[in-house]
Design a protein around this motif. Structure first.
Motif, PDB file in Angstrom:
ATOM      1  N   ALA A 112      19.464 -61.707 -17.548  1.00  0.00           N
ATOM      2  CA  ALA A 112      19.475 -62.328 -18.877  1.00  0.00           C
ATOM      3  C   ALA A 112      20.376 -61.563 -19.848  1.00  0.00           C
ATOM      4  CB  ALA A 112      18.051 -62.425 -19.432  1.00  0.00           C
ATOM      5  N   CYS A 115      23.868 -62.366 -19.016  1.00  0.00           N
ATOM      6  CA  CYS A 115      24.160 -63.755 -19.413  1.00  0.00           C
ATOM      7  C   CYS A 115      24.568 -63.805 -20.882  1.00  0.00           C
ATOM      8  CB  CYS A 115      22.935 -64.641 -19.194  1.00  0.00           C
ATOM      9  SG  CYS A 115      22.566 -65.008 -17.471  1.00  0.00           S
ATOM     10  N   TYR A 147      17.339 -66.454 -18.068  1.00  0.00           N
ATOM     11  CA  TYR A 147      17.961 -66.325 -16.749  1.00  0.00           C
ATOM     12  C   TYR A 147      17.006 -66.809 -15.677  1.00  0.00           C
ATOM     13  CZ  TYR A 147      19.918 -64.197 -12.589  1.00  0.00           C
ATOM     14  OH  TYR A 147      20.422 -64.003 -11.335  1.00  0.00           O
ATOM     15  N   CYS A 154      22.307 -68.770 -15.673  1.00  0.00           N
ATOM     16  CA  CYS A 154      22.116 -68.408 -17.081  1.00  0.00           C
ATOM     17  C   CYS A 154      21.789 -69.701 -17.826  1.00  0.00           C
ATOM     18  CB  CYS A 154      23.386 -67.815 -17.660  1.00  0.00           C
ATOM     19  SG  CYS A 154      23.908 -66.266 -16.885  1.00  0.00           S
ATOM     20  N   ASN A 170      12.080 -66.973 -18.473  1.00  0.00           N
ATOM     21  CA  ASN A 170      13.186 -66.883 -17.521  1.00  0.00           C
ATOM     22  C   ASN A 170      12.950 -67.807 -16.329  1.00  0.00           C
ATOM     23  OD1 ASN A 170      14.848 -65.105 -18.902  1.00  0.00           O
ATOM     24  ND2 ASN A 170      13.709 -63.345 -18.191  1.00  0.00           N
TER      25      ASN A 170
END
Length: 195
Positions: A112, A115, A147, A154, A170
């Motif tokens: 994440a 991303c 993520y 992403c 996520n």
């Protein structure tokens, strides 16, 4: 002496009721139109950012090609994208982060945090974004970054469409929200929208 009584003229109760009914009918048509226009604006915003993001990914991959497809044996590969150093997957050329961390730049190592780095590093005037789950922070930025490790994906949610009672975690895309996804293993960008 002549006295005349003057009566003041006003609206009768019947006339007021008619006006209220007419306003209710007009508003019953106007509110759905407003909601529809608002959704169209959110969708157009996601389209514009995702289009720019997709173009930038193509340009980073093009730079990777121009530099002779660099692929470090240490799984740490960077390209110079218009004066900005971008981390890329050495065998694919897809962006995976920025130059702040000199760690693994393969698509499999994206998370994440990376991303968010990709969004910020490849777009010249990147929209504001956050990884936070705090409502006040989410509402002050344009995108919430998440993520999905299962598909190396992403996910960038447009914050205006997020319900504060159910903030995405996520995982993959959540229906009913607007935004776009980036798949680091393929370089593909996918837009998802509210209807």
């Amino acid at each position: 002496m002549n006295t005349t009584i003057a009566y003041s003229k006003g609206f009768s109760l019947f006339e007021l009721v008619i006006v209220v009914i007419l306003l209710a009918v007009i508003l019953s048509f106007a509110i759905p139109q407003y909601i529809g226009i608002k959704n169209q604006a959110h969708n157009a915003s996601a389209d514009a950012i995702a289009g720019s993001f997709s173009s930038a990914i193509g340009m980073v991959r093009g730079q990777w090609e121009l530099e002779g497809r660099p692929n470090s044996k240490t799984n740490i590969t960077f390209v110079n994208y218009g004066g900005v150093i971008v981390a890329v997957d050495g065998s694919l050329g897809t962006p995976t982060g920025d130059e702040t961390e000199k760690k693994d730049t393969r698509a499999e190592s994206i998370n994440a945090h990376k991303c968010r780095q990709v969004l910020n590093v490849i777009l010249q005037d990147a929209p504001s974004s956050t990884l936070s789950s705090e409502i006040s922070i989410i509402k002050s930025v344009s995108f919430l970054v998440r993520y999905n490790a299962e598909s190396t994906q992403c996910v960038y949610y447009l914050t205006h469409t997020i319900d504060i009672k159910s903030i995405p975690t996520n995982t993959g895309e959540i229906s009913g929200l607007t935004g776009f996804s980036y798949f680091a293993k393929t370089g593909k960008v996918k837009i998802f929208k509210t209807k």
